[in-house]
Design an enzyme around this catalytic site. Sequence first.
Site, PDB file in Angstrom:
ATOM      1  N   TYR A  24      53.393  69.161  81.867  1.00 60.25           N
ATOM      2  CA  TYR A  24      52.338  69.766  81.047  1.00 60.25           C
ATOM      3  C   TYR A  24      52.813  70.097  79.629  1.00 60.25           C
ATOM      4  CZ  TYR A  24      49.972  70.472  85.557  1.00 60.25           C
ATOM      5  OH  TYR A  24      49.363  70.286  86.775  1.00 60.25           O
TER       6      TYR A  24
ATOM      7  N   ASN B 263      62.601  64.675  90.264  1.00 55.78           N
ATOM      8  CA  ASN B 263      61.952  64.768  88.951  1.00 55.78           C
ATOM      9  C   ASN B 263      63.020  64.536  87.864  1.00 55.78           C
ATOM     10  OD1 ASN B 263      61.099  65.994  86.477  1.00 55.78           O
ATOM     11  ND2 ASN B 263      59.448  67.012  87.580  1.00 55.78           N
TER      12      ASN B 263
ATOM     13  N   ASP C  87      61.880  75.018  91.969  1.00 54.29           N
ATOM     14  CA  ASP C  87      60.438  74.856  92.130  1.00 54.29           C
ATOM     15  C   ASP C  87      59.794  75.576  90.967  1.00 54.29           C
ATOM     16  OD1 ASP C  87      58.577  73.561  94.097  1.00 54.29           O
ATOM     17  OD2 ASP C  87      57.564  75.482  93.765  1.00 54.29           O
TER      18      ASP C  87
HETATM   19  P1  ITT Z   1      60.889  68.018  92.722  1.00 51.46           P
HETATM   20  O1  ITT Z   1      60.132  68.832  93.754  1.00 51.46           O
HETATM   21  O2  ITT Z   1      61.367  66.711  93.259  1.00 51.46           O
HETATM   22  O3  ITT Z   1      61.956  68.821  92.040  1.00 51.46           O
HETATM   23  P2  ITT Z   1      58.365  68.094  91.318  1.00 51.46           P
HETATM   24  O4  ITT Z   1      57.906  67.571  89.997  1.00 51.46           O
HETATM   25  O5  ITT Z   1      57.518  67.788  92.524  1.00 51.46           O
HETATM   26  O6  ITT Z   1      59.869  67.605  91.545  1.00 51.46           O
HETATM   27  P3  ITT Z   1      57.701  70.892  91.608  1.00 51.46           P
HETATM   28  O7  ITT Z   1      57.101  70.741  92.938  1.00 51.46           O
HETATM   29  O8  ITT Z   1      58.582  72.071  91.319  1.00 51.46           O
HETATM   30  O9  ITT Z   1      58.589  69.632  91.206  1.00 51.46           O
HETATM   31  O10 ITT Z   1      56.523  70.861  90.564  1.00 51.46           O
HETATM   32  C1  ITT Z   1      56.766  71.226  89.260  1.00 51.46           C
HETATM   33  C2  ITT Z   1      55.633  70.737  88.373  1.00 51.46           C
HETATM   34  O11 ITT Z   1      55.323  71.752  87.428  1.00 51.46           O
HETATM   35  C3  ITT Z   1      56.080  69.512  87.580  1.00 51.46           C
HETATM   36  O12 ITT Z   1      55.803  68.300  88.266  1.00 51.46           O
HETATM   37  C4  ITT Z   1      55.291  69.688  86.302  1.00 51.46           C
HETATM   38  O13 ITT Z   1      53.979  69.204  86.493  1.00 51.46           O
HETATM   39  C5  ITT Z   1      55.223  71.206  86.151  1.00 51.46           C
HETATM   40  N1  ITT Z   1      56.377  71.678  85.356  1.00 51.46           N
HETATM   41  C6  ITT Z   1      57.463  72.375  85.798  1.00 51.46           C
HETATM   42  N2  ITT Z   1      58.321  72.597  84.804  1.00 51.46           N
HETATM   43  C7  ITT Z   1      57.800  72.017  83.712  1.00 51.46           C
HETATM   44  C8  ITT Z   1      58.226  71.879  82.374  1.00 51.46           C
HETATM   45  O14 ITT Z   1      59.416  72.338  81.966  1.00 51.46           O
HETATM   46  N3  ITT Z   1      57.429  71.248  81.528  1.00 51.46           N
HETATM   47  C9  ITT Z   1      56.244  70.761  81.923  1.00 51.46           C
HETATM   48  N4  ITT Z   1      55.765  70.809  83.173  1.00 51.46           N
HETATM   49  C10 ITT Z   1      56.544  71.441  84.063  1.00 51.46           C
END
Ligand code: ITT
Length: 213
Positions: free
Chosen positions: A171, A9, A68
Amino acid sequence: MKLIFATSNKGKMREAGEILGPSFELLTSAEVGITEDIPETGSSFRENALQKAMYIWDRFHVDCMADDSGLEVDALGGAPGIYSARYASLGLEGAEAEKVNHDFSKNIDKLLYELTIKELEAMMAGSPAPERTARFRCAVALVLDGEPHFFDGTIEGKIAYERSGNGGFGYDPVFIPDAYPDMSLAEVAEEDKNRISHRGEALRKMARFLKES
Ligand code: ITT
């Protein structure tokens, strides 16, 4: 300090770099040759963070970490929670699921739709509209010499009725942080987001732990 950050990400990576500063050299999973999706099959943020970090540790035996994170919306019973990244693809299969997996815009569409349904249900029942209170949570798992350490962070806010702003990721355009009640997190300057965010809190705890140990 050199750390592999088990993430694909870009938003998380950019923010982590800003939060931790120049004394940390972060390498993404892609930069060390991991191109596949790292499995996330746990039932909590901590479990998933540890699973991602251990995936790197098991391959390279080097210090690493993972984040996460996700959004919990009270009116939706805490959803999307650990499913935040793939909210729009829940219930879909195969190519259909793949198409919307990690699609930030589709995830927001689904979130606003589900909240509208809740409001209509309340209206039909003659009940007050549900609160739009929500929070982002972040669990960071740091693996040092094969040993796990956890650091958590939270930011409280509300879900807006529509998107605003271009900053951040995920989000952010519909999350109104309590600390800036007139704007979405996507309108808050990045350094201010990092100062108040779930990720900022968790990563600063990690940095403090590393400094002290
Ligand atoms: P990695 O697992 O590769 O790190 P990912 O996006 O799949 O990337 P997660 O499984 O932890 O990561 O999912 C986190 C989700 O939560 C992310 O994709 C966003 O949709 C949301 N999210 C987390 N932190 C956020 C933030 O600071 N601002 C907005 N949305 C966020």
